[in-house]
Scaffold this active site. Structure first.
Site, short mmCIF file in Angstrom:
data_model
loop_
_atom_site.label_atom_id
_atom_site.label_comp_id
_atom_site.label_asym_id
_atom_site.label_seq_id
_atom_site.Cartn_x
_atom_site.Cartn_y
_atom_site.Cartn_z
N HIS A 172 -65.31 4.92 5.99
CA HIS A 172 -64.49 5.34 5.13
C HIS A 172 -63.89 6.56 4.43
O HIS A 172 -62.77 7.19 3.85
CB HIS A 172 -64.17 3.94 3.58
CG HIS A 172 -63.37 4.04 2.36
ND1 HIS A 172 -64.01 5.02 1.79
CD2 HIS A 172 -63.07 3.63 2.65
CE1 HIS A 172 -62.69 4.49 0.71
NE2 HIS A 172 -61.97 3.75 1.30
N GLU A 178 -61.07 9.22 4.19
CA GLU A 178 -60.92 10.44 3.19
C GLU A 178 -61.00 11.40 3.48
O GLU A 178 -60.57 12.20 2.65
CB GLU A 178 -61.63 9.28 1.85
CG GLU A 178 -61.82 8.15 1.64
CD GLU A 178 -60.48 7.94 0.86
OE1 GLU A 178 -59.51 9.32 0.10
OE2 GLU A 178 -59.52 6.80 0.97
N VAL A 186 -66.98 -4.45 7.91
CA VAL A 186 -65.89 -5.18 7.74
C VAL A 186 -64.40 -4.68 8.49
O VAL A 186 -64.05 -3.58 8.14
CB VAL A 186 -65.12 -6.06 6.64
CG1 VAL A 186 -63.86 -6.52 6.54
CG2 VAL A 186 -66.41 -6.33 5.67
#
Length: 551
Positions: free
Chosen positions: A292, A323, A354
């Protein structure tokens, strides 16, 4: 006779001309009337069509407004009702009207996208918990299949490993909770609701197991929320997230990071056409793991994972982030690294617990800014494969969560033993005047020294009186009181005010946090120190100061 005949012919000619003129006039008038009627009908049809289009858009706009109203991170008393209204309004739309739904966050996929069977999930929000609860906290996902395979799998593994503990669920994303409730009618607790449920059920011992990857912003928010409830349980402990402690810099790795690195690479190879990672490398294949990313100081974790891959000899494994923080994990930087390393084929896979929205859209989506599209657009690779699989469905990862929970449960015994031994007391140490580096220990993982200072405070001894300066992790603890919380609220209580301290982390970033000067009666002895959070509630804690080293 000839004159009469000529006259008669003339008369007949005039009569014929008159008839012709009359006929032409009548036909012209009929055509004009028909044209006027047709134009009127067309105008009426156009107006009716326009009215229907306006009604269709109005109906779609109503649904969009309701979706935007529940696409929020804060739960209110109206949330459940708004979720029901949004679903009812959506169900009332025609297929054509559903395609018109568009808002700030609304689109037809909010209700219309098929992400699997929600009935296969278990929200774990039942009561009758018992004295021991294991609360599994996840960010959450609205992708039903991924929620079952990645989150429920972890919860099921923990319940099997600890049958004497009641496993319950909480999500930190209210946006996702609302989405699932509105679309599927499944109610999942947020963290505060889950903690209140535990209180209402009389839970005595609470272990919180986050499924978060690291000790980042989500983990910090979780610890702050748990701190607001911890005085309502006999014991509370928060277990380590998946990758364990963050560490100081990109070179710091640990057993948790190694276990995850080995597990995710093995899973990627197993899902590919290759028998081994080495075979994939020989065929020019690079495995790119997409995390992420974060602006939080914990972003160094991604750099550490790249170090871990190198330490394991996984030279064709690259770490990137959505990001782009840290900067070397930005997608274009990763494309450059893979290209310069000479690899011509790529396997994209999420480095996320996930496989939800980021994996399906940011990584494998059709939009031009997805990783699949960007790697393709570079023109540097012969083939690009995507594997949409979360870490949570890997057995070795589930075993790591089980181990972290085991350590947390074992620590409950340490907390009890520490509390018992503190009643006996120890002989106070006597120090000469001066400045010392000391350990500052607390009974809570939510109240501790900033990670940049390794649990150390600065003790000043002057004329035999001792004061320890502690620098905390944020500005969320606004006051301290030496004593019990109930006494802190009394008139005349001597409340300790914060100082503003600047800490510098291993990656060079700095942050302003609160610090406090706390009077110390004796070393190596626990004493009461109440804390006041941002919500205005005082909480009791036990702390101690020990191991002084002269500066």
């Amino acid at each position: 006779m000839k004159k009469r005949t000529a006259s008669l012919l003339a008369a007949l000619l005039v009569f014929a001309l008159c008839l012709s003129g009359c006929s032409s006039s009548s036909s012209s008038e009929t055509t004009a009337a028909e044209t006027t009627a047709a134009e009127t009908t067309a105008e009426a049809t156009a107006e009716e069509s326009t009215a229907e289009a306006v009604d269709d858009q109005a109906a779609a706009d109503e649904v969009a407004a309701l979706i935007d109203a529940i696409y929020v991170q804060e739960w209110t008393e109206d949330t459940e009702d708004l979720c029901a209204q949004a679903k009812d309004a959506w169900d009332a739309l025609t297929d054509e009207q559903k395609e018109l739904v568009e808002g700030e966050n609304a689109d037809p996929d909010y209700f219309g996208k098929d992400t699997g069977d929600a009935s296969l999930d278990d929200p774990r929000n039942s009561d009758d918990i018992g004295e021991n609860e294991l609360l599994v906290v996840s960010f959450g996902t609205s992708y039903n299949d991924s929620r079952v395979e990645d989150i429920k799998s972890i919860e099921d593994a923990l319940q099997e490993a600890y049958p004497d503990w009641s496993v319950r669920r909480a999500f930190t994303s209210q946006i996702i909770i609302n989405h699932i409730l509105a679309r599927d009618g499944e109610q999942i607790d947020n963290v505060e609701q889950a903690l209140q449920r535990a209180v209402d059920n009389g839970v005595k011992n609470l272990v919180v197991q986050p499924t978060h990857l690291m000790q980042g912003a989500e983990y910090d928010e979780l610890t702050e929320t748990v701190a607001e409830y911890e005085d309502q349980f006999e014991s509370v402990v928060i277990a380590e997230p998946l990758l364990g402690e963050v560490g100081d810099d990109a070179t710091v790795i640990n057993e948790d990071k190694q276990a995850v690195a080995e597990a995710v690479v093995a899973a990627a190879v197993e899902e590919s056409d290759y028998d081994t990672l080495e075979a994939a490398a020989e065929d020019g294949v690079a495995i790119v793991l997409m995390g992420h990313g974060t602006s939080h100081t914990a972003k160094v974790t991604y750099s550490q994972m790249q170090t871990q891959m190198e330490e394991l000899g996984y030279e064709n494994v690259f770490i990137g982030t959505v990001e782009g923080e840290p900067e070397e994990t930005e997608v274009q930087a990763v494309i450059t690294s893979v290209t310069e390393a000479g690899y011509t084929k790529v396997i994209l896979r999420p480095l996320m617990v996930v496989a939800g929205d980021h994996a399906n859209n940011d990584m494998a989506g059709e939009d031009e800014d997805s990783w699949l599209s960007l790697f393709t657009a570079s023109g540097n690779f012969e083939s690009i494969e995507t594997q949409i699989s979360g870490l949570g469905r890997i057995e070795a990862v589930e075993e790591l969560y089980i181990a972290h929970t085991a350590a947390a449960i074992e620590s409950l015994g340490d907390i009890t033993a520490s509390s018992d031994s503190s009643e006996e007391g120890t002989e106070a140490a006597v120090l000469a005047d001066g400045t010392y580096t000391v350990d500052f220990d607390t009974d809570s993982s939510m109240f501790h020294i900033n990670e940049a200072l390794d649990g150390k405070g600065t003790l000043t001894v002057e004329n035999g009186e001792m004061t320890v300066h502690i620098t905390l992790v944020s500005q969320n603890i606004v006051n301290l009181y030496v004593g019990l919380a109930e006494d802190a609220e009394a008139d005349g209580a001597e409340i300790l005010e914060p100082t503003v301290d600047t800490v510098t982390y291993s990656d060079g970033t700095s942050e302003e946090v609160y610090g406090f000067d706390v009077p110390v009666e004796a070393l190596d002895e626990e004493f009461d120190l109440a804390i006041l959070g941002t919500k205005g509630t005082w909480y009791d804690h036990k702390v101690s100061v020990s191991n002084p080293e002269a500066e």
